[in-house]
Design an enzyme around this catalytic site. Structure first.
Site: not given
Length: 448
Positions: A70, A139, A143-144, A178, A205, A227, A253
């Site tokens: 999206e 993540s 969903g994505t 989430s 998180n 982040n 390595e």
């Protein structure tokens, strides 16, 4: 050159990507539109062309790909301060999102986009002289990130089988969530990517929230705070690919030193020092102190207690004002501490890397500017507690077959759920077995 292509999938992947590229540009003295400043440390060192390609006009463009099903999150980049850094074609957005549903990301919506994405990957790869591998950021819970991230890894495995594929995954936190179906997405994506990913660095998180609250005194950490902290870890891992150092570590390595068995490829990341600006003046931050604090659970990026497990392998990556003599002394000191246990079949267990470039400081960021820092990547059996937590949540949902119809409606078969769950049960068992002492393992084998 040994180039690395970064692929950022889904909201988490893209937002971590923003923080990483912001930090890389600061480290290499690049302006937000990709031009080298006159006092840049990279004027005489072309090491950073592993992550940036130079255009004929002297502009540097990230070797990265932003993908989301999206448009909202990537639109922020397209309109943000770094909009002219990225090539517009390396930002791919779909029209409808995966709605926190692995099956939508992996089967229905993902199928429509995957060929476009792989075509862009091919163009990035063609632009490399000696591609070293891929970094995939996503993540586990979305969903994505879970569905499409897994699909991309599968295709990378087919098209570029011999190249390294490293994942940077945001793992579901123990108490924060989430979405309700996070356990499903996480178990399904882990099952799918287990054989395709060579090494997967996990962050959760909740662990990072706690670091922001305790170490950095941020009362209400936002996603940018999280982040930027993750970006420091990514930067430490990739520093030796981008700068010259006295002890460099190559992508391959990491695997060679951190992955004793193909399936056991989930190192824990720990960062030190994590100090806020107001505390920085009061701490000496010696190499020994830094190294010791990396073994504290409070600095870890995943909630699990390493004192409950055993270490199989450990990579210590130092940056800045550090000499090998100090690092060797620090490691010798760690080995004398009884609290840090190694498995008996891997007695040495430490891999060192030193990068001479000091850590960069994001203006207005939370972390203080320091002369030296380090990141520890450790493969420990303690992380299996994170898997068992996840499996337990999956079982609670799946025992009632809750929400399963959303997945089946997108063309998945119910058998995939039980297959994925069995695979993770096997993974837990694998961790249990490698943590056993050799003598115990032999006894158990004799009983069979």
């Amino acid at each position: 050159m040994r180039e690395v292509v970064s692929i950022h999938v889904g909201q988490a992947g893209v937002q971590i990507g923003n923080a990483c590229w912001e930090l890389y540009t600061i480290e290499h003295g690049l302006s937000p539109d990709g031009r080298l400043s006159d006092d840049s440390p990279s004027k005489h060192d072309d090491g950073f062309s592993t992550f940036f390609s130079e255009t004929s006009s002297g502009k540097y463009v990230p070797r990265s790909l932003y993908v989301d099903l999206e448009p909202n999150v990537i639109d922020e980049v397209r309109n943000g301060p770094y909009r002219s850094l990225f090539h517009p074609e390396t930002m791919i957005t779909g029209k409808e999102d995966a709605a926190s549903n692995y099956a939508r990301g992996h089967y229905t919506i993902g199928k429509e986009q995957i060929d476009v994405v792989m075509d862009k990957v091919r163009r990035l790869v063609d632009n490399c002289n000696g591609l070293q591998g891929f970094f995939v950021f996503h993540s586990f819970g979305g969903g994505t990130g879970s569905g499409f991230g897994a699909l991309i890894l599968e295709r990378l495995s087919t098209d570029y089988g011999k190249k390294s594929k490293l994942e940077f995954s945001v793992y579901p936190a123990p108490t924060l969530a989430s979405s309700v179906v996070e356990p499903y997405n996480s178990v399904l994506t882990t099952h799918t990517t287990l054989e395709h990913s060579d090494c997967s660095f996990m962050v959760d998180n909740e662990a990072i929230y706690d670091i922001c609250k305790k170490n950095l005194n941020i009362a209400q950490p936002g996603l940018t705070n999280l982040n930027r902290l993750i970006a420091q870890v990514v930067s430490s891992i990739t520093a030796s690919l981008r700068f010259d150092g006295s002890l460099n570590v190559d992508l391959n390595e990491f695997q060679t030193n951190l992955v004793p068995f193909p399936r056991i490829h989930f190192p824990l990341a720990t960062l030190a020092p994590i100090v806020s600006v107001d505390k920085a003046g009061h701490e000496s931050n010696s190499v020994a102190e830094m190294t010791y604090s990396c073994f504290e659970p409070g600095n870890q990026m995943v909630k699990c207690d390493p004192r409950d497990g055993k270490y199989m392998a450990c990579a210590l990556l130092y940056r800045g004002d550090v000499v090998p003599k100090d690092t060797n002394a620090a490691v010798a000191l760690i080995k004398t501490k009884r609290t840090i246990q190694f498995v008996d079949w891997c007695p040495t267990g430490f891999k060192l890397g030193i990068c001479n470039e000091p850590p960069a400081h994001v203006p207005g960021g939370d972390l203080a500017k320091v002369k030296r820092s380090m990141c520890m990547l450790s493969n420990t059996t303690a992380i299996s507690s994170a898997w068992s937590r996840l499996d337990h949540k999956f079982d609670l949902l799946y025992s009632k077959r809750a929400f399963v119809h959303w997945y089946v409606g997108e063309g998945m078969e119910e058998g995939e759920f039980s297959e994925a769950r069995q695979d993770l049960a096997a993974l837990e068992k694998d961790y249990e077995e490698v943590g056993m002492d050799s003598a115990d393992a032999e006894e158990e084998a004799a009983e069979y």
